[in-house]
Structures are given as C-alpha cells and as structure tokens.
Write an enzyme that holds these catalytic residues in place. Structure first.
Site, mmCIF file in Angstrom:
data_model
loop_
_atom_site.group_PDB
_atom_site.id
_atom_site.type_symbol
_atom_site.label_atom_id
_atom_site.label_comp_id
_atom_site.label_asym_id
_atom_site.label_seq_id
_atom_site.Cartn_x
_atom_site.Cartn_y
_atom_site.Cartn_z
ATOM 1 N N ARG A 117 0.752 -1.469 -0.093
ATOM 2 C CA ARG A 117 -0.098 0.113 -0.019
ATOM 3 C C ARG A 117 0.690 1.263 -0.088
ATOM 4 N NH1 ARG A 117 -5.355 0.511 1.056
ATOM 5 N NH2 ARG A 117 -6.044 2.524 1.988
ATOM 6 N N HIS A 157 2.688 28.170 21.697
ATOM 7 C CA HIS A 157 1.581 27.548 22.860
ATOM 8 C C HIS A 157 0.411 27.456 22.007
ATOM 9 C CE1 HIS A 157 4.539 28.755 25.867
ATOM 10 N NE2 HIS A 157 4.494 29.976 25.328
ATOM 11 N N ARG A 205 27.834 -12.763 20.791
ATOM 12 C CA ARG A 205 26.595 -12.835 19.856
ATOM 13 C C ARG A 205 25.486 -13.746 20.574
ATOM 14 N NH1 ARG A 205 24.726 -14.924 14.539
ATOM 15 N NH2 ARG A 205 22.782 -13.851 14.212
ATOM 16 N N SER A 210 -15.207 12.195 3.399
ATOM 17 C CA SER A 210 -15.721 11.093 4.642
ATOM 18 C C SER A 210 -16.861 10.294 3.818
ATOM 19 C CB SER A 210 -16.518 12.132 5.536
ATOM 20 O OG SER A 210 -17.090 11.494 6.352
ATOM 21 N N HIS A 231 18.428 -24.615 9.171
ATOM 22 C CA HIS A 231 19.503 -23.493 9.070
ATOM 23 C C HIS A 231 19.562 -22.830 7.740
ATOM 24 C CE1 HIS A 231 23.582 -21.655 9.083
ATOM 25 N NE2 HIS A 231 23.713 -21.989 10.447
ATOM 26 N N ARG A 266 15.191 -9.224 11.098
ATOM 27 C CA ARG A 266 14.628 -9.415 9.718
ATOM 28 C C ARG A 266 13.298 -8.741 9.594
ATOM 29 N NH1 ARG A 266 15.797 -15.292 7.976
ATOM 30 N NH2 ARG A 266 17.216 -16.154 9.271
ATOM 31 N N SER A 320 18.246 -12.184 15.509
ATOM 32 C CA SER A 320 17.988 -12.558 14.279
ATOM 33 C C SER A 320 16.531 -12.322 13.684
ATOM 34 C CB SER A 320 18.206 -14.097 13.742
ATOM 35 O OG SER A 320 17.890 -14.614 12.668
ATOM 36 N N THR A 324 31.806 -17.860 8.164
ATOM 37 C CA THR A 324 30.544 -18.209 9.095
ATOM 38 C C THR A 324 29.307 -17.633 8.535
ATOM 39 O OG1 THR A 324 29.834 -18.071 11.435
ATOM 40 C CG2 THR A 324 30.661 -16.099 10.721
ATOM 41 N N SER A 325 28.120 -17.992 9.041
ATOM 42 C CA SER A 325 26.894 -17.540 8.522
ATOM 43 C C SER A 325 26.760 -16.018 8.249
ATOM 44 C CB SER A 325 25.906 -18.037 9.295
ATOM 45 O OG SER A 325 25.557 -19.380 9.326
#
Length: 486
Positions: A15, A157, A327, A287, A84, A336, A332, A109-110
C-alpha cells in the site's frame, strides 16, 4: 491455491512504499546478494592463492547469481531438514553451480553473508532515502520562496503570536529535513563492512586457509571492500558487526519520522484553520458520511507512519544491549522484521511528503482575515510607544489600552463578534494623537521582521539548501511528481 487476498500482506509493501525499496529488501534481492558475496569471497581467495577454487567453479557461480524460484524451492526443502537457512542456500547454490559446491562458503561463518548483506541493503536503502528527502527539501524550499513575504500568524503555545510569513514557517520545515539529510548522509558515508572475520571475529579460519599469513587475511578484506563498495571493515567484530551500527542508523532514519510528524501536524492544524491544505483531488472523498469534508488524509497517513518509525530505535537499542558476549541469535528474527520495516517506513514517509509538498494550496484571504482578527492586539505596544513619543505617560497609555483590549476581547469571545479594538481606540479621545497613524499601522507586512531575508538566505540562490542539494540536482530535475499508490 491461496491468492494474495487470502493471506496477510504487509501494508508497507502492498500500500505505502515504492517498488524499488520493496524489491531491495525482497527475498530474491537478499539471497542473490548472498550469492554475490560467496562469489566475491571465492574470487578473492583464489586471487590470494587458494588453488582448489577453479575457473570453472567461478564461471558457474557467476552464471547463477540470480536466485530462481527453483532455487528457492530447493533451499526451502533443505532448510526444513537442516533448520539452517544459510546452509540451505549453500546447498541450493551448490546444486546450481556444482563445480563450486566444494568451495562455497570457504572459511566463512553464516554472518559473512547475513551481516554483510544487511550492510549492503541498508547502504542501498540510505542512498534511496537521501535522494527522496532531497527532492522534498527542494519542493518545500520553492514553496518557501514563493510565499516568503505572505504575512501569517505565528503560534506559540498554539496561541497567536507575532507575525511571520508562510514561507518562513516552511523554511523551518526545510531546516529540519536538512538536518535529517545530513544525519543520514553521515551514517551512510561512515558505514563500513563486516568482511571476512571468521566465527568470533578473530579470522582464525582464514589464517588456517592462508597458512597463518596475516597479510593475506588483511588483503582478503581489502579485496572484499573494493568489490562491494565499502571504504573499510569495522576494526573489531565479534560473530557479527556490532549491533550498535544498526542503532546509529535507526536513530538517523527515525529522525525523519519526527520531522515528518512535525510538518504534517502543522499542515493538519493549518487545514483546520483553512489557511493551507494538502492536495485534494477533484473526485476525492473526504468522508463516507459527511460529503463536504476535506480530510487531510495524506498528512494523517504520513503522521501515522512516522509514529511507527519513531518506535524502531528502541528495539534496535534493546537488541544491541542483549548481545551477550560475542553474539546471541535473539538478534535474528527481530532484525529480519525491523531493518526492512525501518527503511520501508521511511520510504513511505518520503513518498507522502513528496506528494504533499508538490501540491500545497495556500488561501491568502483566509490567512489575512485571521491576521487582521489578531493584529489590533499585536500593535498595542507600538501604539503605546507612539503615544509616549508625544509626551503621554507610559503607565497611563498602558492602562487605557489594557482596558480597551479586554473589552474588545470580551466581544470576540462572549459575543462572537469581530475584533473592534481599533474602532474603540478611534472613539476614545485619549488616543487622538495617533488616530492618523492607525490605518498605516494595520499593514501586516510591517510586523514580519526579517522573515523574507531569512527565507532568501536559506532557501534562495546560493543559500545553504542549494549547496546541500547540489549532489542530487540531476535526480531532482529528472524525478516526476510522486502519486500515492492508493
């Protein structure tokens, strides 16, 4: 088979935000970036002497960088088995490029693919945002210049205060956006890469690959930074780049939310006073019940999206604070959601501000009527000073004008009649020495101070806005007017 109408779709992508930002954070974009990183790693490792990486392997990898629907299905099945996601996509890439299956992800590593991809995507998102913010600034600056001399009531104000101009108020909006632009440019320009740092940031696996040659580990990251457009890697990594980086980015991007809420809040008030309105299309319905209404739906939408964007830094702060030692994986799932949403929200806000700032409607006569309703009260100090210049006691003048002001105020509030202070002054012989000055004193442009110069110096030729927008001039000139999706 379920259609898009049968399952929940995020409102941001369906949207509010642009296709380009939606595509940037799509699964295809994300996982294709993983493949580019694996290719970049393999190319760099081969260049540094890893002979097991063959030309054939690299050629097959280059040919299959775009993740196909078939690849996604292979990865889906594998992830269900292995639980994984990174190894599922290593497997899918290996199926697509079998000659590379044995050397994919070598030493990594990942977080080599996940973290570096997040940095690449956020860098791309920040580049999109800065251009869009610059366009809004340009349009609001033009608006400020057009209305730089139009007197209007200022409100402190939320009560009528000394006059400013329509353009002067818009210039204040511009300045807030300029501060946002600067903040986002700064975090974008200071953004670094995680690079190839190994499992806990010690590069131990890469030292092993390169026979303990530290210089090759350093060279590996230099090559990766060059390939992916980053100036350097962060000096210290754990298993991840520090999640403080996400918070720094979130603070800068969320700043746009507070500015957007401020601007659209002002516009909503001004619409209520019938002074300025956002664009309203000829067939637009305000409206479903009250056909006469012209609700500021664009400003309300931006205001609402901004509220959500403003909530994001708190989550990023909590995520950073909860990264125990080197970590924990509780960063994770939330990232995401929050990283794409943060950028998509900011993108949607830019679209709304672009649309609004490109079609603001000003009602000078309504503005002037409000000015004249309050101006008699505002010139009372000047009246006192003119009387004093003719030898009248300042205390006597103050008391006489106080009494008449309260009488006029009572007529306005209790009887709903126009402000008749000037008529009362003209009918009171005490003020006879300045009767001839009153009509001239009621010219509103006498009370706007340096508003015109302030706008010209800031928003006009050679001003701060023009200098800041110079890098975006081509985009601003070529970009068409933004229409709301719905």
């Amino acid at each position: 088979m379920a259609s898009n109408y049968d399952v929940y779709q995020t409102s941001l992508t369906s949207r509010y935000c642009s296709l380009e930002m939606s595509k940037l954070f799509s699964q295809r974009s994300r996982h294709s970036t993983w493949r580019k990183l694996w290719l970049g790693l393999a190319e760099s490792e081969k260049e540094l002497g890893i002979d097991t990486i063959t030309d054939e392997a690299l050629e097959q990898m280059r040919a299959r960088l775009e993740v196909t629907d078939e690849d996604f299905e292979i990865a889906r099945v594998e992830e269900k088995r292995r639980r994984h996601d990174v190894m599922a996509h290593v497997h899918a890439f290996g199926v697509a490029a079998p000659a590379a299956a044995g050397i994919l992800h070598l030493g990594a590593t990942s977080c080599f693919v996940t973290d570096n991809t997040e940095l690449i995507l956020m860098q791309g998102a920040l580049d999109l945002l800065t251009k869009k913010i610059a366009k809004v600034i340009s349009q609001l600056s033009s608006f400020a210049m057009e209305w730089k001399a139009e007197p209007t009531l200022a409100y402190t104000h939320l009560q009528a205060a000394q006059l400013i101009t329509v353009g002067k108020r818009a210039a204040a909006w511009v300045q807030d956006l300029m501060l946002d632009l600067h903040s986002i440019e700064q975090v974008r320009n200071e953004l670094k890469f995680r690079g190839a740092q190994g499992t806990t940031g010690t590069q131990a696996s890469f030292l092993s690959i390169f026979d303990e040659d530290v210089s090759k580990c350093q060279k590996l990251n230099e090559l990766l930074c060059k390939k992916f457009g980053f100036p350097a890697c962060y000096d210290v990594s754990t298993q991840t780049y520090t999640r403080k980086v996400d918070l720094i980015i979130a603070n800068a991007v969320a700043g746009l939310g507070s500015t957007a809420q401020k601007i659209t809040g002002d516009i909503r008030h001004l619409a209520h006073w019938k002074e300025i309105e956002e664009p309203f299309e000829s067939s637009q319905i305000g409206s479903s019940a009250m056909a006469y209404k012209r609700n500021p739906m664009r400003s309300e939408r931006v205001y609402s999206l901004a509220r959500e964007l403003l909530s994001k830094p708190a989550t990023f702060a909590n995520t950073h604070a909860d990264q125990w030692c080197e970590r924990t994986l509780d960063d994770s799932a939330v990232r995401r959601i929050d990283i794409p949403e943060m950028m998509l929200l900011a993108d949607a806000i830019c679209i709304g501000l672009d649309n609004i700032s490109n079609g603001l409607v000003v009602y000078p006569k309504s503005i002037a009527a409000h000015v004249q309703a309050e101006l008699p009260f505002m010139i009372t100090e000047s009246i006192i000073m003119k009387l004093c210049a003719q030898g009248v006691s300042r205390q006597d003048a103050h008391e006489e004008i106080r009494v008449l002001s309260h009488q006029a105020g009572s007529v306005v509030k209790n009887e709903g009649k126009p402000n008749d202070l000037i008529t009362r002054i003209k009918n009171n012989d005490f003020f006879k020495p300045i009767w001839g000055d009153l009509d001239e004193m009621l010219k509103a442009d006498l009370y706007i101070g340096n508003s015109v110069k302030i706008v010209e110096d800031y928003c006009g030729p050679g001003g701060a806005v023009e200098k800041a927008l110079a890098p975006y001039s081509a985009y601003i000139k070529s970009s068409s007017s933004v229409e709301l999706n719905v």
